[in-house]
Write a protein that holds these residues in place. Structure first.
Motif, PDB file in Angstrom:
ATOM      1  N   ILE A   1       4.135  10.268   5.503  1.00  0.00           N
ATOM      2  CA  ILE A   1       3.642   9.143   6.322  1.00  0.00           C
ATOM      3  C   ILE A   1       2.654   9.644   7.369  1.00  0.00           C
ATOM      4  O   ILE A   1       1.601   9.030   7.604  1.00  0.00           O
ATOM      5  CB  ILE A   1       4.830   8.416   7.005  1.00  0.00           C
ATOM      6  N   GLU A   2       2.956  10.771   7.968  1.00  0.00           N
ATOM      7  CA  GLU A   2       2.091  11.312   9.020  1.00  0.00           C
ATOM      8  C   GLU A   2       0.761  11.806   8.466  1.00  0.00           C
ATOM      9  O   GLU A   2      -0.259  11.790   9.172  1.00  0.00           O
ATOM     10  CB  GLU A   2       2.835  12.420   9.769  1.00  0.00           C
ATOM     11  N   ILE A   3       0.753  12.225   7.206  1.00  0.00           N
ATOM     12  CA  ILE A   3      -0.512  12.612   6.565  1.00  0.00           C
ATOM     13  C   ILE A   3      -1.466  11.420   6.510  1.00  0.00           C
ATOM     14  O   ILE A   3      -2.684  11.568   6.634  1.00  0.00           O
ATOM     15  CB  ILE A   3      -0.248  13.171   5.153  1.00  0.00           C
ATOM     16  N   PHE A   4      -0.890  10.229   6.370  1.00  0.00           N
ATOM     17  CA  PHE A   4      -1.690   9.006   6.362  1.00  0.00           C
ATOM     18  C   PHE A   4      -2.036   8.534   7.775  1.00  0.00           C
ATOM     19  O   PHE A   4      -2.647   7.488   7.959  1.00  0.00           O
ATOM     20  CB  PHE A   4      -0.947   7.889   5.626  1.00  0.00           C
TER      21      PHE A   4
ATOM     22  N   SER B   1      10.800  14.682   4.274  1.00  0.00           N
ATOM     23  CA  SER B   1       9.702  14.659   3.310  1.00  0.00           C
ATOM     24  C   SER B   1       8.892  13.381   3.408  1.00  0.00           C
ATOM     25  O   SER B   1       7.650  13.410   3.423  1.00  0.00           O
ATOM     26  CB  SER B   1      10.263  14.824   1.891  1.00  0.00           C
ATOM     27  N   PHE B   2       9.576  12.242   3.493  1.00  0.00           N
ATOM     28  CA  PHE B   2       8.865  10.965   3.590  1.00  0.00           C
ATOM     29  C   PHE B   2       8.092  10.862   4.910  1.00  0.00           C
ATOM     30  O   PHE B   2       6.946  10.399   4.926  1.00  0.00           O
ATOM     31  CB  PHE B   2       9.840   9.802   3.457  1.00  0.00           C
ATOM     32  N   VAL B   3       8.710  11.280   5.988  1.00  0.00           N
ATOM     33  CA  VAL B   3       8.047  11.192   7.296  1.00  0.00           C
ATOM     34  C   VAL B   3       6.811  12.085   7.323  1.00  0.00           C
ATOM     35  O   VAL B   3       5.753  11.701   7.856  1.00  0.00           O
ATOM     36  CB  VAL B   3       9.025  11.559   8.427  1.00  0.00           C
TER      37      VAL B   3
ATOM     38  N   ASP C   1       0.858  -1.191   0.000  1.00  0.00           N
ATOM     39  CA  ASP C   1       0.000   0.000   0.000  1.00  0.00           C
ATOM     40  C   ASP C   1       0.894   1.243   0.000  1.00  0.00           C
ATOM     41  O   ASP C   1       2.122   1.148   0.079  1.00  0.00           O
ATOM     42  CB  ASP C   1      -0.971   0.016   1.188  1.00  0.00           C
ATOM     43  N   GLN C   2       0.260   2.415  -0.085  1.00  0.00           N
ATOM     44  CA  GLN C   2       1.013   3.662  -0.193  1.00  0.00           C
ATOM     45  C   GLN C   2       1.810   3.963   1.082  1.00  0.00           C
ATOM     46  O   GLN C   2       2.942   4.457   1.005  1.00  0.00           O
ATOM     47  CB  GLN C   2       0.068   4.818  -0.488  1.00  0.00           C
TER      48      GLN C   2
END
Length: 204
Positions: free
Chosen positions: A175-178, A170-172, A122-123
């Protein structure tokens, strides 16, 4: 009068020559750019492929999910590869860049193989993989910086670290948006917190 002018010119030339000579000596003081050890060579070859691991993985994951971070950071990873390749060229070290998804280093090959499997779940999992790669990259670069005295390698590796810290942020953030969290796999929790709680950096 002519003799005086001649003496002035000669004295001026002596001063200029002395200044140039001293400048050259100063430039060479502590300059280890020309010295490269077997450990340095191995570090450059490894980091070339580790940056390729990031580029190839992000290329694959962008194809699956069309998440903008993968597209943007993939381009940055190509720049990282180019920076390492420039050093390899500078020191006349032979290297091979295999086609996308293939690696000379078997450990990196194994990581890539697992990343493309896990990233297809998954994303959120895909973004977790992105953070993990940057986490690993920061630590490996730091370990290589610690064991070299070559100032050119140190400069490039520190610049790559700077980029990787921005990528990790940027990745973290994504991830937190999800609604998920990233747990550092290679950095200490203290190192990770220091990076995440800092603003993006301007990298050379």
């Amino acid at each position: 009068m002519k003799r005086t002018r001649l003496l002035i010119v000669v004295f001026g030339l002596i001063l200029v020559t002395s200044f140039i000579s001293c400048s050259k000596d100063d430039d060479n003081t502590g300059n280890n750019n020309t010295e490269i050890t077997q450990t340095d060579k191995e570090a450059l070859l490894f980091m070339l492929e580790e940056e390729k691991l990031a580029r190839d993985t992000y290329s694959y994951l962008y194809g699956l999910w069309r998440i903008v971070q993968f597209s943007n950071i993939k381009s940055s990873e190509q720049s990282h590869m180019n920076a390492v390749a420039n050093l390899l060229d500078l020191y006349n070290i032979d290297y091979t860049i295999l086609e996308e998804g293939l690696f000379v280093n078997q450990d990196l090959q194994n990581l890539y193989n697992q990343f493309v499997i896990d990233g297809a779940i998954d994303q959120t999992k895909a973004l977790q993989i992105g953070a993990t790669i940057e986490d690993l990259d920061i630590v490996d670069l730091e370990n290589n910086i610690k064991v070299t005295s070559n100032t050119a390698i140190i400069s490039v590796f520190e610049s790559l670290q700077c980029g990787s810290r921005n990528h990790l942020r940027s990745f973290v953030s994504a991830i937190e948006i999800f609604g998920e969290k990233y747990t550092p796999q290679y950095l200490t929790q203290e190192e990770y917190n220091s990076i995440i709680n800092s603003s993006n950096e301007q990298c050379n």
